[in-house]
Scaffold this active site. Structure first.
Site, mmCIF file in Angstrom:
data_model
loop_
_atom_site.group_PDB
_atom_site.id
_atom_site.type_symbol
_atom_site.label_atom_id
_atom_site.label_comp_id
_atom_site.label_asym_id
_atom_site.label_seq_id
_atom_site.Cartn_x
_atom_site.Cartn_y
_atom_site.Cartn_z
ATOM 1 N N ASP A 70 0.848 -1.185 0.000
ATOM 2 C CA ASP A 70 0.000 0.000 0.000
ATOM 3 C C ASP A 70 0.885 1.237 0.000
ATOM 4 O O ASP A 70 2.031 1.194 0.455
ATOM 5 C CB ASP A 70 -0.938 0.027 1.202
ATOM 6 C CG ASP A 70 -2.146 0.912 0.934
ATOM 7 O OD1 ASP A 70 -3.153 0.385 0.420
ATOM 8 O OD2 ASP A 70 -2.074 2.120 1.206
ATOM 9 N N GLN A 71 0.327 2.308 -0.514
ATOM 10 C CA GLN A 71 1.097 3.538 -0.660
ATOM 11 C C GLN A 71 0.295 4.720 -0.140
ATOM 12 O O GLN A 71 -0.896 4.831 -0.402
ATOM 13 C CB GLN A 71 1.429 3.757 -2.137
ATOM 14 C CG GLN A 71 2.253 4.990 -2.424
ATOM 15 C CD GLN A 71 2.524 5.116 -3.908
ATOM 16 O OE1 GLN A 71 1.625 5.480 -4.665
ATOM 17 N NE2 GLN A 71 3.731 4.798 -4.322
#
Length: 196
Positions: A70-71
Site C-alpha cells: 500500500d502507498q
C-alpha cells in the site's frame, strides 16, 4: 517444496510489476477498511494497510506466500495529511494544482506473509518527486489524457505523469509505482523463491 504465490491486490499496476518477475502467481483482492484509524504518519498508515491486505488473504490461504502493498502520499512537512486518490476530474485538477512546484513524498509499504510457517516481513520504502511549476492548462490536459483518478497524487509516473516532474529521488522507482520490487525480491529469496 513449491508454495503458491498470491498478490493481495486488484491493482493493474501492481500486477504489471509482479509480471516482471516471471513467477506463477494469482491476484486476489483483499476486503479491508482502507480508512485511516488514528495514524499520525503516512508510514504507519501504509504499514498497517499493507500488513492487513496480506493478512486477510494469508488467513484464507495459509500455505501461500502472500504479498500485500500500500502507498500513502504526503506533502513536505505534512506526513500526517494524507493525499488520497482523487476519484473525480475536479479533485485530480485540485490535487495537481496544490502539488505544483512542491515536493511530494510517498510511503510505500510491503508485507509478505506465510501463515503456515509463521513468516511475516513488513517494510516501508520512501520516494519523493518534485513537481514542476504547472499551469492550469497543462494540468487539465494531463488529467484529460491519462485519467489518473485512482492514483494517489493524481498521476501515473509510468505513463505521461513523468512530464509533470522536475526531478525524482529514491532508491527504487518501483516504490513510486506502488510496490518496492527490490525489497520484494530480497524477501522472496529469503523464502527460497528463485528470482531470477
Amino acid at each position: 517444496m513449491h508454495h503458491p504465490i498470491i498478490l493481495a491486490s486488484s491493482s493493474q499496476t501492481r500486477k504489471d510489476l509482479m509480471n516482471r518477475l516471471l513467477l506463477d502467481y494469482q491476484a486476489i483482492a483483499p476486503d479491508i477498511n482502507e480508512q485511516p484509524q488514528g495514524e499520525t504518519h503516512a508510514d504507519d498508515l501504509a504499514r498497517r494497510l499493507a500488513f492487513e491486505k496480506a493478512q486477510a488473504i494469508s488467513q484464507l490461504h495459509p500455505d501461500a506466500i502472500v504479498i500485500g502493498s500500500d502507498q500513502v502520499a504526503w506533502r513536505e512537512h505534512a506526513p500526517d495529511i494524507f493525499i488520497g486518490k482523487p476519484l473525480t476530474t475536479e479533485n485530480a485538477i485540485r490535487q495537481l494544482q496544490t502539488n505544483s512546484n512542491k515536493i511530494v513524498y510517498f510511503s510505500t509499504a510491503l508485507s509478505v506473509q506465510q501463515q503456515s510457517s509463521g513468516f511475516e516481513r513488513t517494510v516501508v520504502e520512501h520516494y519523493q518527486v518534485k513537481f514542476r511549476d504547472l499551469s492550469r492548462a497543462e494540468i487539465e490536459r494531463y488529467v484529460a489524457l491519462e485519467q489518473p483518478l485512482y492514483c494517489a497524487g493524481s498521476f501515473k509516473c509510468e505513463g505521461l505523469g513523468i512530464s509533470l516532474f522536475e526531478h525524482m529521488m529514491g532508491q527504487d522507482q518501483t516504490t513510486l509505482m506502488g510496490m518496492p520490487m527490490i525489497q520484494l525480491c530480497r524477501i522472496l529469496r529469503e523464502l527460497k523463491v528463485l528470482v531470477p
